[in-house]
Design a protein around this motif. Structure first.
Motif, short mmCIF file in Angstrom:
data_model
loop_
_atom_site.label_atom_id
_atom_site.label_comp_id
_atom_site.label_asym_id
_atom_site.label_seq_id
_atom_site.Cartn_x
_atom_site.Cartn_y
_atom_site.Cartn_z
N ARG A 166 0.83 -1.21 0.00
CA ARG A 166 0.00 0.00 0.00
C ARG A 166 0.86 1.27 0.00
O ARG A 166 0.50 2.26 -0.62
CB ARG A 166 -0.94 0.01 1.20
N LEU A 167 1.99 1.23 0.68
CA LEU A 167 2.89 2.38 0.70
C LEU A 167 3.44 2.66 -0.70
O LEU A 167 3.46 3.80 -1.17
CB LEU A 167 4.04 2.16 1.67
N VAL A 168 3.87 1.60 -1.40
CA VAL A 168 4.39 1.76 -2.76
C VAL A 168 3.29 2.28 -3.68
O VAL A 168 3.52 3.16 -4.52
CB VAL A 168 4.99 0.43 -3.28
N GLN A 169 2.08 1.76 -3.53
CA GLN A 169 0.98 2.23 -4.36
C GLN A 169 0.59 3.67 -4.03
O GLN A 169 0.21 4.43 -4.93
CB GLN A 169 -0.23 1.30 -4.20
N ALA A 170 0.71 4.07 -2.76
CA ALA A 170 0.42 5.47 -2.40
C ALA A 170 1.44 6.41 -3.01
O ALA A 170 1.09 7.51 -3.49
CB ALA A 170 0.39 5.61 -0.88
N VAL A 171 2.70 6.01 -3.01
CA VAL A 171 3.74 6.82 -3.66
C VAL A 171 3.45 6.91 -5.16
O VAL A 171 3.61 7.97 -5.78
CB VAL A 171 5.14 6.24 -3.38
N GLY A 172 3.00 5.81 -5.75
CA GLY A 172 2.62 5.83 -7.17
C GLY A 172 1.48 6.79 -7.45
O GLY A 172 1.49 7.52 -8.44
N ALA A 173 0.48 6.81 -6.57
CA ALA A 173 -0.64 7.73 -6.75
C ALA A 173 -0.18 9.18 -6.62
O ALA A 173 -0.63 10.05 -7.38
CB ALA A 173 -1.72 7.42 -5.72
N ALA A 174 0.73 9.43 -5.69
CA ALA A 174 1.26 10.79 -5.53
C ALA A 174 2.04 11.21 -6.78
O ALA A 174 1.95 12.37 -7.22
CB ALA A 174 2.15 10.87 -4.30
N LEU A 175 2.79 10.28 -7.37
CA LEU A 175 3.52 10.61 -8.60
C LEU A 175 2.57 10.88 -9.76
O LEU A 175 2.83 11.76 -10.59
CB LEU A 175 4.48 9.48 -8.95
N ILE A 176 1.47 10.14 -9.83
CA ILE A 176 0.50 10.40 -10.90
C ILE A 176 -0.12 11.78 -10.71
O ILE A 176 -0.28 12.53 -11.68
CB ILE A 176 -0.57 9.29 -10.94
N LEU A 177 -0.46 12.12 -9.48
CA LEU A 177 -1.03 13.46 -9.22
C LEU A 177 -0.02 14.55 -9.56
O LEU A 177 -0.38 15.58 -10.15
CB LEU A 177 -1.46 13.57 -7.77
N ALA A 178 1.24 14.34 -9.21
CA ALA A 178 2.27 15.32 -9.56
C ALA A 178 2.44 15.42 -11.08
O ALA A 178 2.61 16.52 -11.63
CB ALA A 178 3.60 14.95 -8.91
N GLY A 179 2.38 14.28 -11.76
CA GLY A 179 2.46 14.30 -13.22
C GLY A 179 1.31 15.05 -13.85
O GLY A 179 1.49 15.79 -14.82
N LEU A 180 0.10 14.86 -13.31
CA LEU A 180 -1.06 15.60 -13.82
C LEU A 180 -0.90 17.10 -13.57
O LEU A 180 -1.24 17.92 -14.43
CB LEU A 180 -2.34 15.09 -13.17
N TYR A 181 -0.36 17.47 -12.42
CA TYR A 181 -0.13 18.89 -12.13
C TYR A 181 0.89 19.48 -13.11
O TYR A 181 0.67 20.56 -13.68
CB TYR A 181 0.34 19.07 -10.69
N PHE A 182 2.00 18.77 -13.30
CA PHE A 182 3.02 19.28 -14.22
C PHE A 182 2.49 19.33 -15.65
O PHE A 182 2.84 20.22 -16.42
CB PHE A 182 4.28 18.43 -14.17
N GLY A 183 1.64 18.39 -16.01
CA GLY A 183 1.02 18.42 -17.34
C GLY A 183 0.12 19.62 -17.50
O GLY A 183 0.08 20.26 -18.57
N ALA A 184 -0.63 19.94 -16.44
CA ALA A 184 -1.51 21.12 -16.51
C ALA A 184 -0.69 22.39 -16.59
O ALA A 184 -1.05 23.34 -17.32
CB ALA A 184 -2.41 21.15 -15.27
N VAL A 185 0.42 22.45 -15.89
CA VAL A 185 1.31 23.61 -15.95
C VAL A 185 1.91 23.75 -17.35
O VAL A 185 1.98 24.85 -17.91
CB VAL A 185 2.40 23.54 -14.87
N ALA A 186 2.32 22.62 -17.92
CA ALA A 186 2.93 22.66 -19.26
C ALA A 186 1.91 23.07 -20.31
O ALA A 186 2.27 23.74 -21.29
CB ALA A 186 3.54 21.30 -19.59
N ALA A 187 0.66 22.68 -20.11
CA ALA A 187 -0.37 23.03 -21.09
C ALA A 187 -0.90 24.43 -20.87
O ALA A 187 -1.65 24.95 -21.71
CB ALA A 187 -1.52 22.02 -21.00
N GLY A 188 -0.54 25.06 -19.74
CA GLY A 188 -0.98 26.41 -19.47
C GLY A 188 -2.35 26.49 -18.81
O GLY A 188 -2.95 27.55 -18.73
N VAL A 189 -2.86 25.36 -18.32
CA VAL A 189 -4.17 25.35 -17.67
C VAL A 189 -4.08 25.86 -16.24
O VAL A 189 -4.94 26.59 -15.77
CB VAL A 189 -4.76 23.91 -17.69
N ALA A 190 -3.02 25.46 -15.53
CA ALA A 190 -2.89 25.86 -14.12
C ALA A 190 -1.88 26.98 -13.96
O ALA A 190 -1.00 27.21 -14.67
CB ALA A 190 -2.44 24.69 -13.28
#
Length: 79
Positions: free
Chosen positions: A55-79
């Motif tokens: 569960r710890l490894v999967q939680a870190v994975g979920a955090a990385l996906i959320l960070a990736g979505l944030y960086f994607g939004a920043v790169a696209a100019g949405v956030a």
């Protein structure tokens, strides 16, 4: 468009997906070469991965996906 931020988004989301999909392989790769604490058991048998570690490894994975979505939004100019 900043390509480094977009690359960070893709790599973060990809690594997060791997951590969520196969946490056993991630833990096994991390602990390669370490001597196990107990030497008992049958030849060729492997210990089961503790549920808390999975569960710890999967939680870190979920955090990385959320960070990736944030960086994607920043790169696209949405956030």
């Amino acid at each position: 468009m900043d390509y480094r931020t977009l690359l960070a988004a893709v790599l973060g989301a990809g690594l997060g997906a791997v951590l969520i999909a196969v946490p056993e392989a991630v833990v096994r790769a991390h602990t390669v070469g370490r001597v196990p604490g107990d030497r008992g058991g049958e030849y060729g048998s492997d210990d089961e991965l503790d549920g808390r570690i999975r569960r710890l490894v999967q939680a870190v994975g979920a955090a990385l996906i959320l960070a990736g979505l944030y960086f994607g939004a920043v790169a696209a100019g949405v956030a």
